[in-house]
Design an enzyme around this catalytic site. Structure first.
Site, PDB file in Angstrom:
ATOM      1  N   ARG A   1      -8.347   9.142   0.017  1.00  0.00           N
ATOM      2  CA  ARG A   1      -7.014   9.750   0.047  1.00  0.00           C
ATOM      3  C   ARG A   1      -6.871  10.800  -1.063  1.00  0.00           C
ATOM      4  O   ARG A   1      -6.319  11.882  -0.857  1.00  0.00           O
ATOM      5  CB  ARG A   1      -5.939   8.675  -0.068  1.00  0.00           C
ATOM      6  CG  ARG A   1      -5.774   7.864   1.197  1.00  0.00           C
ATOM      7  CD  ARG A   1      -4.646   6.870   1.052  1.00  0.00           C
ATOM      8  NE  ARG A   1      -5.080   5.616   0.473  1.00  0.00           N
ATOM      9  CZ  ARG A   1      -4.288   4.724  -0.096  1.00  0.00           C
ATOM     10  NH1 ARG A   1      -2.989   4.975  -0.215  1.00  0.00           N
ATOM     11  NH2 ARG A   1      -4.751   3.590  -0.575  1.00  0.00           N
TER      12      ARG A   1
ATOM     13  N   GLU B   1       3.586   2.278  -7.006  1.00  0.00           N
ATOM     14  CA  GLU B   1       2.280   2.440  -6.391  1.00  0.00           C
ATOM     15  C   GLU B   1       1.438   1.224  -6.794  1.00  0.00           C
ATOM     16  O   GLU B   1       1.135   1.028  -7.979  1.00  0.00           O
ATOM     17  CB  GLU B   1       1.615   3.725  -6.904  1.00  0.00           C
ATOM     18  CG  GLU B   1       0.255   4.005  -6.319  1.00  0.00           C
ATOM     19  CD  GLU B   1       0.350   4.608  -4.932  1.00  0.00           C
ATOM     20  OE1 GLU B   1      -0.632   4.447  -4.178  1.00  0.00           O
ATOM     21  OE2 GLU B   1       1.374   5.217  -4.596  1.00  0.00           O
TER      22      GLU B   1
ATOM     23  N   ALA C   1       0.834  -1.197   0.000  1.00  0.00           N
ATOM     24  CA  ALA C   1       0.000   0.000   0.000  1.00  0.00           C
ATOM     25  C   ALA C   1       0.873   1.253   0.000  1.00  0.00           C
ATOM     26  O   ALA C   1       1.840   1.336   0.737  1.00  0.00           O
ATOM     27  CB  ALA C   1      -0.890  -0.003   1.236  1.00  0.00           C
ATOM     28  N   CYS C   2       0.525   2.219  -0.820  1.00  0.00           N
ATOM     29  CA  CYS C   2       1.329   3.443  -0.943  1.00  0.00           C
ATOM     30  C   CYS C   2       0.422   4.606  -1.337  1.00  0.00           C
ATOM     31  O   CYS C   2      -0.742   4.412  -1.670  1.00  0.00           O
ATOM     32  CB  CYS C   2       2.419   3.286  -2.008  1.00  0.00           C
ATOM     33  SG  CYS C   2       3.450   1.806  -1.827  1.00  0.00           S
ATOM     34  N   THR C   3       0.969   5.817  -1.312  1.00  0.00           N
ATOM     35  CA  THR C   3       0.286   6.998  -1.832  1.00  0.00           C
ATOM     36  C   THR C   3       1.298   7.846  -2.590  1.00  0.00           C
ATOM     37  O   THR C   3       2.412   8.064  -2.104  1.00  0.00           O
ATOM     38  CB  THR C   3      -0.332   7.840  -0.697  1.00  0.00           C
ATOM     39  OG1 THR C   3      -1.110   7.008   0.156  1.00  0.00           O
ATOM     40  CG2 THR C   3      -1.209   8.944  -1.271  1.00  0.00           C
TER      41      THR C   3
END
Length: 531
Positions: free
Chosen positions: A268, A95, A2-4
């Protein structure tokens, strides 16, 4: 994983830089310690074998030096994640993205098939390697590219040849351009140039919402894709438009449309754009143009004001401040607080922000900003990428908890501060402001030293066309030659070390203050004096 991600075009950033940034988050229930290193050409493998998929790839014999943020203990491979090479090209990988059943059915992921039985015995079937993935991408791409566009071209070719076992989004940047590539199924991909006057928000969900396939299969001015993408779409009935439209909407064709997205992903993007464009539209209440569960939040948007490094850090640390969804807040109630997946989450591994500055000589143009651990409780530290080594405080991380390195110090601070958020927030705010000021001051001072040494600087102010100047004044070989100046590298390494020492002093002081604050609020405190 999981990333942003946030990407900032050069005309949307505060100083004309291209900026690409991403949080690397561990899987649920895991922490992954990280380190910041320089990989020299002699240390780059010529034959690569993936730990996860067992795919084997022969690599070119002319790699560039590059920075990376690999796992401190590479039990699952390198996971280089983010870096800048000697041609001043940056890469962030990856991502993790979502997709749908129709895409996976049309182009299955290339997963490792283990061997069956024992070699030499009847019925033995050898293993079949899988494709490439996040573990591999930085290592097999970044050392071999001279521009952001070349990054797309090289990775696209590798995806078509070897395939992948997961959906990923990858960012490439140079001083002039940012490109974003999204994988589609096992072998297909699309890529789009980020508009210069816009920023992009990416929250673990296939994001591109407009795609000119004619350009991608033609002049490739703003779009690129795998060679058979049109046939892939048509043959598998992936275009969901009621009537033929141009540009296409890849988010509808290749992405997900799940209830989970409305808790995990879309909020997000909603919060980042709510912060960067607070007045362009209504974000809250029954009249909101976009809500946390909206599926049509734009991939790219022009900001209301220029975006700073501090803005990037803020949005990538956010936990829905000022909304009913903030787990640390007083708005809302138990049904809303903590109901949406925050950006600044407890299992963050590292944040890398790559800034390529057009107004500085090539030898000190690229900055890699680093933070470790949960972003709600840490600080972002700038380092020059053009160095032969990185400070031990950021590089010598192990899997053993040790407050003597930056990664574990941040982990301890976050764990203590989370339980005492209101009491420790002022301490962290002051720490972040002070270390941020030290970072900007270091860059200004070291830049000045390098400029004095540069005998042939590019003065963009004296050139009529900035974009042409950046593209044409120096080719990639000239950039690399300038970057390899040993005197400059010595100056930049010394500056990095000085800042690292200053940050360690401030981090140690913060850890002491946070520990004291948390200790004074322990539940077994008793207010009758022992004296």
């Amino acid at each position: 994983m999981a990333c942003t991600t946030i990407l900032v075009g050069k005309n949307a950033s505060y100083d004309g830089s291209t900026i690409i940034a991403r949080n690397e988050d561990s899987q649920q229930g895991e922490f992954t310690s990280k380190k910041f290193v320089v990989v020299k050409p002699e240390d780059q493998p010529r034959h690569y074998r993936s730990v996860i998929s067992h795919v084997e790839i022969d690599l070119p014999d002319d790699p560039l030096q590059y920075t990376a943020v690999p796992d401190a203990v590479n039990k699952q491979g390198i996971w280089g994640e983010a870096g800048v090479n000697e041609a001043n090209v940056a890469m962030s990988a990856t991502e993790t993205l979502t997709t749908n059943e129709r895409v996976i059915g049309a182009d299955p992921f290339v997963e490792l098939t283990p061997a069956r039985g024992k070699e030499g015995e009847d019925g033995y079937e050898p293993e079949i390697p899988g494709g490439i993935g996040e573990e591999d991408l930085l290592t097999i791409v970044l050392p071999y590219i001279r521009s952001a566009r070349e990054g797309v071209e090289r990775l696209g070719a590798l995806l078509e040849e070897y395939g992948t076992y997961e959906m990923n989004g990858i960012a490439f940047s140079d001083v002039n351009e940012i490109w974003w590539l999204e994988t589609v199924g096992g072998h297909h991909w699309i890529a789009k140039r980020v508009p210069d006057d816009a920023y992009v928000t990416m929250p673990n969900q296939l994001g591109i919402d407009e795609f000119d396939i004619d350009d991608a299969l033609g002049d490739q001015e703003e779009h690129m894709c795998s060679a058979d993408l049109r046939e892939f779409i048509d043959d598998n009935h992936l275009d969901l438009a009621v009537e033929p439209v141009s540009p296409l909407n890849p988010r509808d064709m290749f992405g997900s449309h799940s209830d989970r997205d409305h808790v995990y992903n879309t909020p997000r993007a909603w919060y980042m754009q709510r912060f960067l464009n607070p007045y362009d539209e209504v974000w809250d209440g029954p009249d909101a143009a976009h809500r946390p569960d909206s599926d049509d939040i734009p991939w790219a948007r022009q900001p209301e004001r220029k975006i700073t490094i501090e803005d990037v850090k803020y949005v990538l640390s956010s936990h829905y401040q000022g909304t009913p969804y903030d787990p640390y807040g007083t708005l809302g109630d138990e049904s809303t607080r903590g109901s949406l997946r925050p950006i600044g989450i407890n299992r963050q591994s590292q944040l890398a922000v790559m800034q390529i500055r057009p107004y500085r000589p090539e030898s000190c143009r690229s900055i890699q900003w680093i933070a470790y651990g949960s972003n709600a409780f840490n600080t972002l530290v700038p380092f020059y990428a053009n160095v032969d080594d990185t400070p031990a405080y950021f590089a010598d991380t192990t899997d053993h908890v040790d407050s003597g390195n930056f990664y574990w110090a941040n982990r301890i601070i976050a764990a203590l501060s989370d339980a005492h958020f209101a009491a420790t927030s002022p301490l962290i705010d002051r720490y972040r402001e002070k270390t941020g000021g030290l970072g900007h001051r270091m860059l200004a001072a070291a830049d000045e030293q390098v400029v004095r040494l540069d005998t042939n600087p590019v003065d963009l102010d004296d050139l009529a066309d900035e974009e042409e100047a950046v593209d044409d004044v120096r080719d990639a070989d000239a950039i690399i030659a300038a970057v390899r100046n040993p005197e400059v590298r010595g100056i930049l390494a010394a500056a990095n070390q000085t800042l690292s020492d200053q940050v360690k002093t401030e981090t140690d002081a913060l850890l002491s203050d946070v520990l004291y604050t948390a200790s004074m609020n322990m539940r077994n405190d008793f207010h009758l004096s022992d004296n």
